[in-house]
Design a protein around this motif. Structure first.
Motif, PDB file in Angstrom:
ATOM      1  N   ALA A  35       0.826  -1.205   0.000  1.00 42.87           N
ATOM      2  CA  ALA A  35       0.000   0.000   0.000  1.00 42.87           C
ATOM      3  C   ALA A  35       0.863   1.258   0.000  1.00 42.87           C
ATOM      4  CB  ALA A  35      -0.945  -0.002   1.201  1.00 42.87           C
ATOM      5  N   LEU A  36       1.922   1.277   0.803  1.00 41.22           N
ATOM      6  CA  LEU A  36       2.796   2.443   0.839  1.00 41.22           C
ATOM      7  C   LEU A  36       3.530   2.636  -0.475  1.00 41.22           C
ATOM      8  CD1 LEU A  36       4.253   2.249   4.448  1.00 41.22           C
ATOM      9  CD2 LEU A  36       2.563   3.849   3.564  1.00 41.22           C
ATOM     10  N   ASN A  37       3.937   1.543  -1.118  1.00 36.91           N
ATOM     11  CA  ASN A  37       4.581   1.655  -2.425  1.00 36.91           C
ATOM     12  C   ASN A  37       3.628   2.225  -3.463  1.00 36.91           C
ATOM     13  OD1 ASN A  37       7.063   0.718  -1.579  1.00 36.91           O
ATOM     14  ND2 ASN A  37       6.613  -1.405  -2.086  1.00 36.91           N
ATOM     15  N   LEU A  38       2.362   1.788  -3.428  1.00 32.63           N
ATOM     16  CA  LEU A  38       1.381   2.328  -4.366  1.00 32.63           C
ATOM     17  C   LEU A  38       1.140   3.813  -4.125  1.00 32.63           C
ATOM     18  CD1 LEU A  38      -1.214  -0.580  -4.488  1.00 32.63           C
ATOM     19  CD2 LEU A  38       0.295   0.169  -6.325  1.00 32.63           C
ATOM     20  N   VAL A  39       1.060   4.216  -2.872  1.00 30.82           N
ATOM     21  CA  VAL A  39       0.859   5.632  -2.554  1.00 30.82           C
ATOM     22  C   VAL A  39       2.076   6.449  -3.001  1.00 30.82           C
ATOM     23  CG1 VAL A  39       0.641   7.267  -0.638  1.00 30.82           C
ATOM     24  CG2 VAL A  39      -0.772   5.216  -0.696  1.00 30.82           C
ATOM     25  N   ALA A  40       3.270   5.907  -2.823  1.00 30.11           N
ATOM     26  CA  ALA A  40       4.477   6.622  -3.253  1.00 30.11           C
ATOM     27  C   ALA A  40       4.502   6.795  -4.768  1.00 30.11           C
ATOM     28  CB  ALA A  40       5.722   5.866  -2.785  1.00 30.11           C
ATOM     29  N   TRP A  41       4.148   5.743  -5.501  1.00 29.61           N
ATOM     30  CA  TRP A  41       4.097   5.851  -6.963  1.00 29.61           C
ATOM     31  C   TRP A  41       3.016   6.828  -7.394  1.00 29.61           C
ATOM     32  CZ3 TRP A  41       7.475   4.839 -10.499  1.00 29.61           C
ATOM     33  CH2 TRP A  41       8.456   3.878 -10.263  1.00 29.61           C
ATOM     34  N   ALA A  42       1.884   6.831  -6.737  1.00 30.85           N
ATOM     35  CA  ALA A  42       0.811   7.772  -7.080  1.00 30.85           C
ATOM     36  C   ALA A  42       1.248   9.207  -6.796  1.00 30.85           C
ATOM     37  CB  ALA A  42      -0.457   7.440  -6.298  1.00 30.85           C
ATOM     38  N   GLY A  43       1.944   9.432  -5.704  1.00 31.15           N
ATOM     39  CA  GLY A  43       2.455  10.768  -5.395  1.00 31.15           C
ATOM     40  C   GLY A  43       3.471  11.239  -6.412  1.00 31.15           C
ATOM     41  N   THR A  44       4.334  10.326  -6.851  1.00 28.16           N
ATOM     42  CA  THR A  44       5.311  10.678  -7.876  1.00 28.16           C
ATOM     43  C   THR A  44       4.618  11.012  -9.188  1.00 28.16           C
ATOM     44  OG1 THR A  44       6.937   9.241  -6.820  1.00 28.16           O
ATOM     45  CG2 THR A  44       7.364   9.870  -9.100  1.00 28.16           C
ATOM     46  N   ALA A  45       3.640  10.203  -9.569  1.00 28.25           N
ATOM     47  CA  ALA A  45       2.894  10.467 -10.801  1.00 28.25           C
ATOM     48  C   ALA A  45       2.152  11.796 -10.714  1.00 28.25           C
ATOM     49  CB  ALA A  45       1.924   9.328 -11.080  1.00 28.25           C
ATOM     50  N   ALA A  46       1.563  12.095  -9.564  1.00 29.78           N
ATOM     51  CA  ALA A  46       0.862  13.363  -9.395  1.00 29.78           C
ATOM     52  C   ALA A  46       1.838  14.538  -9.502  1.00 29.78           C
ATOM     53  CB  ALA A  46       0.143  13.397  -8.043  1.00 29.78           C
ATOM     54  N   ARG A  73       3.343  28.800  -8.432  1.00 32.73           N
ATOM     55  CA  ARG A  73       2.641  27.538  -8.604  1.00 32.73           C
ATOM     56  C   ARG A  73       3.640  26.407  -8.856  1.00 32.73           C
ATOM     57  NH1 ARG A  73      -1.912  28.426 -12.721  1.00 32.73           N
ATOM     58  NH2 ARG A  73      -2.521  29.925 -11.142  1.00 32.73           N
ATOM     59  N   LEU A  74       4.642  26.692  -9.697  1.00 35.89           N
ATOM     60  CA  LEU A  74       5.680  25.693  -9.966  1.00 35.89           C
ATOM     61  C   LEU A  74       6.467  25.386  -8.696  1.00 35.89           C
ATOM     62  CD1 LEU A  74       7.129  23.957 -12.080  1.00 35.89           C
ATOM     63  CD2 LEU A  74       8.627  25.903 -12.499  1.00 35.89           C
ATOM     64  N   GLY A  75       6.725  26.411  -7.887  1.00 36.38           N
ATOM     65  CA  GLY A  75       7.427  26.194  -6.620  1.00 36.38           C
ATOM     66  C   GLY A  75       6.646  25.299  -5.681  1.00 36.38           C
ATOM     67  N   MET A  76       5.335  25.485  -5.629  1.00 37.83           N
ATOM     68  CA  MET A  76       4.508  24.628  -4.763  1.00 37.83           C
ATOM     69  C   MET A  76       4.502  23.185  -5.269  1.00 37.83           C
ATOM     70  SD  MET A  76       1.286  26.890  -3.476  1.00 37.83           S
ATOM     71  CE  MET A  76       0.760  27.478  -5.071  1.00 37.83           C
ATOM     72  N   VAL A  77       4.429  23.018  -6.592  1.00 35.81           N
ATOM     73  CA  VAL A  77       4.436  21.664  -7.155  1.00 35.81           C
ATOM     74  C   VAL A  77       5.771  20.987  -6.872  1.00 35.81           C
ATOM     75  CG1 VAL A  77       4.408  20.368  -9.320  1.00 35.81           C
ATOM     76  CG2 VAL A  77       2.710  22.133  -8.926  1.00 35.81           C
ATOM     77  N   LEU A  78       6.862  21.704  -7.083  1.00 36.70           N
ATOM     78  CA  LEU A  78       8.179  21.112  -6.821  1.00 36.70           C
ATOM     79  C   LEU A  78       8.387  20.855  -5.330  1.00 36.70           C
ATOM     80  CD1 LEU A  78      10.386  23.101  -9.342  1.00 36.70           C
ATOM     81  CD2 LEU A  78       9.530  20.765  -9.539  1.00 36.70           C
ATOM     82  N   GLY A  79       7.857  21.722  -4.486  1.00 43.21           N
ATOM     83  CA  GLY A  79       7.923  21.471  -3.039  1.00 43.21           C
ATOM     84  C   GLY A  79       7.165  20.210  -2.656  1.00 43.21           C
ATOM     85  N   GLY A  80       6.005  19.996  -3.275  1.00 43.88           N
ATOM     86  CA  GLY A  80       5.256  18.759  -3.042  1.00 43.88           C
ATOM     87  C   GLY A  80       6.013  17.537  -3.521  1.00 43.88           C
ATOM     88  N   CYS A  81       6.696  17.672  -4.676  1.00 42.14           N
ATOM     89  CA  CYS A  81       7.503  16.555  -5.184  1.00 42.14           C
ATOM     90  C   CYS A  81       8.629  16.208  -4.220  1.00 42.14           C
ATOM     91  CB  CYS A  81       8.083  16.903  -6.553  1.00 42.14           C
ATOM     92  SG  CYS A  81       6.883  17.006  -7.874  1.00 42.14           S
ATOM     93  N   ILE A  82       9.265  17.234  -3.674  1.00 44.59           N
ATOM     94  CA  ILE A  82      10.345  16.996  -2.709  1.00 44.59           C
ATOM     95  C   ILE A  82       9.799  16.332  -1.455  1.00 44.59           C
ATOM     96  CG2 ILE A  82      11.972  18.179  -1.168  1.00 44.59           C
ATOM     97  CD1 ILE A  82      12.390  20.198  -3.481  1.00 44.59           C
ATOM     98  N   LEU A  83       8.637  16.766  -0.999  1.00 44.49           N
ATOM     99  CA  LEU A  83       8.028  16.163   0.188  1.00 44.49           C
ATOM    100  C   LEU A  83       7.688  14.691  -0.041  1.00 44.49           C
ATOM    101  CD1 LEU A  83       6.976  16.673   3.046  1.00 44.49           C
ATOM    102  CD2 LEU A  83       4.793  17.285   2.035  1.00 44.49           C
ATOM    103  N   VAL A  84       7.129  14.374  -1.211  1.00 44.35           N
ATOM    104  CA  VAL A  84       6.796  12.985  -1.522  1.00 44.35           C
ATOM    105  C   VAL A  84       8.066  12.142  -1.621  1.00 44.35           C
ATOM    106  CG1 VAL A  84       5.899  11.495  -3.367  1.00 44.35           C
ATOM    107  CG2 VAL A  84       4.579  13.459  -2.613  1.00 44.35           C
ATOM    108  N   ALA A  85       9.108  12.705  -2.231  1.00 41.25           N
ATOM    109  CA  ALA A  85      10.348  11.946  -2.414  1.00 41.25           C
ATOM    110  C   ALA A  85      11.081  11.694  -1.105  1.00 41.25           C
ATOM    111  CB  ALA A  85      11.264  12.681  -3.387  1.00 41.25           C
TER     112      ALA A  85
END
Length: 106
Positions: A35-46, A73-85
């Motif tokens: 489940a955690l792997n699926l959530v991580a992949w979904a976060g990366t895809a998002a 907006r790009l900064g927020m998206v990249l910040g979210g990507c860093i948080l997911v990673a």
């Protein structure tokens, strides 16, 4: 009547202690890991979709001659990507996941 005396009446003296060594059952670990792997992949895809959509909006606005706040907006998206990673390694470090990067144990 004090708080401690009420608490002593509510909590039985012979509370059973677990004897399994404190580890989760194997099948549960497998399901949670999946489940955690699926959530991580979904976060990366998002995150990838978010960067693509923001880039497309920036290109369309630039072509139309409009100025907008796309960099924030790009900064927020990249910040979210860093948080997911970094979510997995940060949790591993705090709870000592046993893998690389875990918190040191004594």
């Amino acid at each position: 009547m004090s708080y401690h005396s009420v608490l002593a009446r509510l909590v039985p003296a012979d509370v059973p202690q677990p004897t399994s060594g404190g580890s989760a059952p194997g099948p549960l670990v497998t399901y949670v890991t999946t489940a955690l792997n699926l959530v991580a992949w979904a976060g990366t895809a998002a995150g990838v979709v978010g960067v693509l959509v923001t880039g497309a909006m920036m290109a369309i606005s630039h072509k139309r001659g409009e100025s907008s706040e796309h960099m924030s907006r790009l900064g927020m998206v990249l910040g979210g990507c860093i948080l997911v990673a970094t979510a997995g390694p940060i949790v591993s470090w705090f709870f000592g996941g046993g893998g690389t990067g875990g918190a040191p144990t004594k």
